[in-house]
Design a protein around this motif. Structure first.
Motif, short mmCIF file in Angstrom:
data_model
loop_
_atom_site.label_atom_id
_atom_site.label_comp_id
_atom_site.label_asym_id
_atom_site.label_seq_id
_atom_site.Cartn_x
_atom_site.Cartn_y
_atom_site.Cartn_z
N ILE A 18 0.86 -1.18 0.00
CA ILE A 18 0.00 0.00 0.00
C ILE A 18 0.89 1.23 0.00
CG2 ILE A 18 -1.79 1.27 1.22
CD1 ILE A 18 -2.68 -1.45 2.40
N GLY A 19 0.70 2.07 -1.02
CA GLY A 19 1.57 3.23 -1.23
C GLY A 19 1.33 4.36 -0.23
N GLU A 20 2.34 5.20 -0.14
CA GLU A 20 2.31 6.35 0.76
C GLU A 20 1.16 7.28 0.41
OE1 GLU A 20 5.25 10.07 2.02
OE2 GLU A 20 6.02 8.42 0.82
N GLY A 21 0.48 7.75 1.45
CA GLY A 21 -0.60 8.71 1.28
C GLY A 21 -1.94 8.11 0.89
N THR A 22 -2.01 6.81 0.75
CA THR A 22 -3.28 6.15 0.41
C THR A 22 -4.20 6.17 1.62
OG1 THR A 22 -2.42 4.81 -1.39
CG2 THR A 22 -4.27 3.88 -0.17
N LYS A 23 -5.51 6.29 1.36
CA LYS A 23 -6.52 6.30 2.42
C LYS A 23 -7.52 5.19 2.17
CE LYS A 23 -6.01 11.19 3.29
NZ LYS A 23 -6.61 12.52 3.24
N ILE A 24 -7.80 4.41 3.22
CA ILE A 24 -8.73 3.29 3.15
C ILE A 24 -9.80 3.53 4.21
CG2 ILE A 24 -8.97 0.79 3.34
CD1 ILE A 24 -5.87 0.72 2.67
#
Length: 190
Positions: A18-24
């Motif tokens: 999961i890449g940096e700055g991703t929001k789940i």
């Protein structure tokens, strides 16, 4: 500490990237061996199935399931409750996991709310799929698709505006002033 955000109700299985700055967000599930790029946004109640690949800055709106076999390149938009399929002839009593077909959504394409994308096709760069459309075949880059079954009704710019072409086959995006050329039923940015 993770360099992405996951709401406390989200479930993230093992072996995910999961890449940096991703929001789940709320009640979403990212399944094993999935790869999410940087600055993605997964809305509420999203499912990312095993081995799915999302590029950078992919926006997945509420209630979307991205099934095994789907690849979304950078800057793709998946509207609320849109649907991917991954088997052509599903039956609950027959296991057809070996028959999953790849669906490729190219850079910058947008798929509207409640659209359905039949597996095994490619949606071209910056194409725009209208809300509720049912897409059953490959979509050219910059194409505007609407209806059931989906049919091409025009062309759009990278900013998502409908393009009006002159007699010489040129058009200008009203927002970005980017210029486009239509030749042999293909669009090129000039």
């Amino acid at each position: 500490m993770a360099d992405y955000f996951a709401h406390s109700t989200a479930v993230i299985d093992d072996n995910c990237v999961i890449g940096e700055g991703t929001k789940i967000w709320h009640f979403s599930h990212v399944m094993s061996n999935s790869k999410l790029g940087e600055k993605c946004n997964l809305g509420q109640n999203v499912v990312i199935s095993p081995n799915v690949v999302l590029g950078n800055n992919v926006k997945v709106q509420n209630n979307v399931s991205v099934y095994t076999g789907v690849i979304c390149e950078d800057d793709v938009f998946l509207g609320p409750s849109m649907v991917f399929t991954n088997v052509i002839n599903p039956r609950s009593f027959i296991n057809r996991k070996e028959e999953f077909r790849q669906t490729l959504v190219r850079k910058g394409a947008s798929i509207g709310a409640n659209a359905t994308i039949i597996c095994g096709i490619e949606i071209g760069e910056f194409a725009l799929i209208g809300a509720g459309s049912v897409v059953t075949k490959d979509v050219p880059a910059y194409a505007l698709i609407v209806g059931n079954p989906g049919r091409q009704v025009g062309w759009v710019s990278e900013y998502g505006h409908r393009l009006e072409f002159s007699e010489t086959g040129e058009a200008v995006c009203p927002e970005s002033n980017q210029k486009y050329k239509l030749e042999n039923n293909q669009i090129k940015r000039i």
